[in-house]
Design an enzyme around this catalytic site. Structure first.
Site, PDB file in Angstrom:
ATOM      1  CD  GLN A 155      -2.728  -1.027   2.586  1.00  0.00           C
ATOM      2  OE1 GLN A 155      -3.086   0.051   3.046  1.00  0.00           O
ATOM      3  NE2 GLN A 155      -3.021  -2.177   3.174  1.00  0.00           N
ATOM      4  CB  CYS A 156       4.386   1.813   0.889  1.00  0.00           C
ATOM      5  SG  CYS A 156       5.546   3.170   1.143  1.00  0.00           S
TER       6      CYS A 156
END
Length: 642
Positions: free
Chosen positions: A511-512
């Site tokens: 998700q970064c």
């Protein structure tokens, strides 16, 4: 005064206001640039009064703009020579400068121009240098007059009332409208100077009148009137009325004119004003301490743009840039970087939209935030707008407008059930897209870009996307209706999968959205430069895409003063390279296709809510479902924001 003493005159005293120098600086910045030719300006003075004030020549903002001067004032025509360097000011031959002005005055007297336009008798010159970076001005006023050599002498002085009480009042009233004129006692009539010039024995029969700014001694316009009469008639005497604020303060002088008084073909000029110390030399004024720091910051930033325009980019439209309204969707790393570049170009209207709050990880990469913002849990959009207002406040008369709006952008795959504000947020976002000139789409996820893309297509508003990977970026603009059937594609036109919840079933590292620190500033700068280039194209945002152009190939400077206009820029930090691909609009695009835009226009929030609940609905509306059924199964293996 005793009889036959040398007639002495009181020179003007210059009184330039702060507004005058501010107007000079603004005109230099925007219009005159490097042109150091003499510019027509206007001063104002009033008939003198014993109550004080002296022979004061006042200059304000209207002195430069050509607007109306102060009420009741007489206009003095002047010229401002504004040189480009302080060295040029110092090295200018001051004697030659004044000699040229005196020669022009003598020519006006001899040609008849001064008789037709007696205001030239109160003319003046200003030699100046403006340091616009520090707001310092060096200047020297000259009030050109012809040397009366040998000097005029005073034979007698009488009150103006000696001509008759009613006459005195008439002459005072006339002096409020005319710099100089004549009075014929025999016929009790007022004559223009031009009419008086045609009277052969005028010095013996007429009284030459002048609006006199001085009090105890006649002023500088009276000096030039004496020279004018002496040169025209070569008389030995003349009567001169110095008209002041009231009849009681006005006087009539019998003036003796020795042979040659002011009549030389090469009459010497006088008139440089002494400085504040009473010595011959220039004066200076520093406006920095008089101005608000915000005003100075705005002026300095504007100077940077104007300097670009003076020599390198003459077609740069600074006013258009300032007036452009920009909507930034996302106030993170990209939003901060884009906004800083926008204000560097002079953009004064930016609206941020973001639903997040400043976190402790933000200040290191996001230039508008500080640790204190995180400690106070400030909303990003509001904190960004406040910071930008401190950086580029605008002027008191034209403040910059930076606004932060906290709202959520609806996304495919993110249900709106339970979100009481969702419909209002959509209405507000749609109104903002319509009200702004350009939308910068700077959100973290792919699905957050869908609704703004639909809205921009629905309102035909220019939209510029900036998206980041770890070491790659894409900057792209979407097509506008003005490009016709082959318009440029949007961010989603290369996709055959509708956007959906990209965070579902993803680990933290997946998700970064963090990228190499230099990537966002590079991509943001290119996005803003693309906008500025588009604004200077005749077709604006509807300009078609240019292909990659070799550096050796000349760019059409008329249509593209800031360079080529690509559709998209894709960058790769691993190789320090960029490519400029062009994509045409896809008729089954999940964001900008006619079917999707039409569904939004017809169903509004109902359509958006359906897509938020199930992205498959979007694929069905766009036609992607049918297309994929025709060619077999599709699999989405897209792991990043691209």
């Amino acid at each position: 005064m005793t009889e036959f003493e040398t007639l002495r005159f009181a020179p003007f005293s210059s009184a330039p206001k702060v507004a005058f120098w501010q107007a000079v600086g603004d005109a230099k910045l925007r219009d005159w640039r490097l042109d150091d030719g003499a510019r027509a300006i206007t001063g104002a003075y009033w008939p003198g009064s014993s109550s004080g004030g002296g022979a004061r020549l006042e200059l304000g903002a209207s002195s430069v703009s050509g607007g109306a001067g102060p009420e009741g004032a007489l206009a003095a025509p002047g010229r401002l020579t504004l040189v480009n360097t302080v060295e040029a000011f110092r090295s200018r031959d001051k004697n030659a400068f004044l000699a040229d002005a005196a020669a022009a005055l003598a020519d006006a007297m001899d040609s008849g121009a001064a008789w037709e336009r007696p205001e030239v008798l109160a003319g003046f010159e200003v030699l100046a240098f403006a340091d616009l970076k520090t707001q310092k001005f060096v200047y020297w006023f000259a009030f050109p007059a012809l040397a009366l050599d040998p000097a005029a002498r005073l034979a007698k002085s009488e009150p103006l009332a000696s001509l008759g009480g009613d006459v005195a009042d008439r002459l005072v009233a006339e002096a409020l409208a005319s710099v100089a004129f004549a009075f014929d006692p025999a016929t009790n009539t007022i004559l223009t100077l031009a009419a008086a010039a045609a009277v052969d024995d005028a010095p013996r029969t007429l009284v030459f009148c002048v609006a006199d700014p001085a009090t105890a001694q006649p002023g500088w316009p009276a000096r030039n009137l004496v020279a004018l009469v002496s040169r025209r008639f070569r008389a030995t005497a003349a009567r001169v009325a110095c008209i002041r604020a009231t009849a009681a303060e006005s006087v009539v002088l019998d003036v003796a004119l020795p042979e040659g008084c002011g009549r030389g073909a090469e009459s010497r000029g006088v008139g440089w004003e002494p400085n504040a110390a009473g010595r011959m030399g220039p004066r200076s004024v520093d406006l920095a301490h008089l101005s608000d720091p915000a005003e100075l910051a705005t002026a300095a930033a504007t100077l940077n743009l104007e300097l670009m325009r003076w020599r390198l980019l003459p077609d740069l439209d600074v006013d258009k840039l300032k007036a452009t309204k920009c909507l930034l969707l996302g106030a993170g790393t990209l939003g901060c970087a884009v906004s800083r570049n926008l204000v560097a170009w002079g953009v004064a209207h930016v609206t941020f939209v973001d639903s997040g709050k400043v976190s402790y990880s933000n200040p290191a990469r996001q230039s508008l935030y500080e640790v204190d913002d995180a400690a106070k849990h400030k909303d990003k959009a509001v904190a960004a707008a406040d910071a930008l207002q401190r950086i580029a406040p605008g002027t008191s008369s034209k403040p910059a407008r930076f606004e932060g709006r906290v709202m959520t952008i609806a996304m495919p795959g993110h249900s709106l059930a339970g979100d009481a504000n969702a419909e209002q947020d959509l209405a507000d976002l749609s109104a903002m897209v319509a009200a702004h000139d350009v939308v910068f789409l700077l959100t973290d996820t792919r699905e957050a870009r869908w609704l703004p893309t639909v809205l921009a297509a629905a309102h035909d508003t220019l939209l510029i996307n900036v998206a980041l990977g770890l070491d790659t970026f894409v900057v792209s603009r979407h097509g506008l209706a003005g490009q016709g059937p082959g318009k440029l594609g949007c961010y989603f036109c290369n996709d055959v999968m509708a956007p959906s919840d990209s965070s579902k079933d993803r680990t933290l590292d997946q998700q970064c959205t963090v990228s190499r620190p230099g990537l966002a500033p590079v991509a943001s700068a290119l996005a803003v430069e693309l906008l500025v280039a588009l604004l200077h194209h005749p077709a604006g945002g509807a300009a078609d895409a240019d292909p990659e152009t070799p550096l050796s190939q000349r760019v059409d400077a008329k249509a593209r003063p800031l360079g080529i206009l690509p559709h998209s820029v894709r960058g790769f930090l691993t190789h320090f390279q960029t490519v400029l691909p062009t994509t045409r609009a896809f008729d089954k695009c999940s964001a900008c296709s006619d079917a999707v835009v039409g569904a939004f226009r017809d169903r509004g929030f109902g359509f958006v809510a359906a897509v938020a609940a199930d992205p498959a609905h979007l694929e069905a509306v766009s036609g992607l479902t049918g297309m994929k059924a025709d060619v077999g199964d599709w699999e989405d293996d897209d792991d990043d924001d691209f």
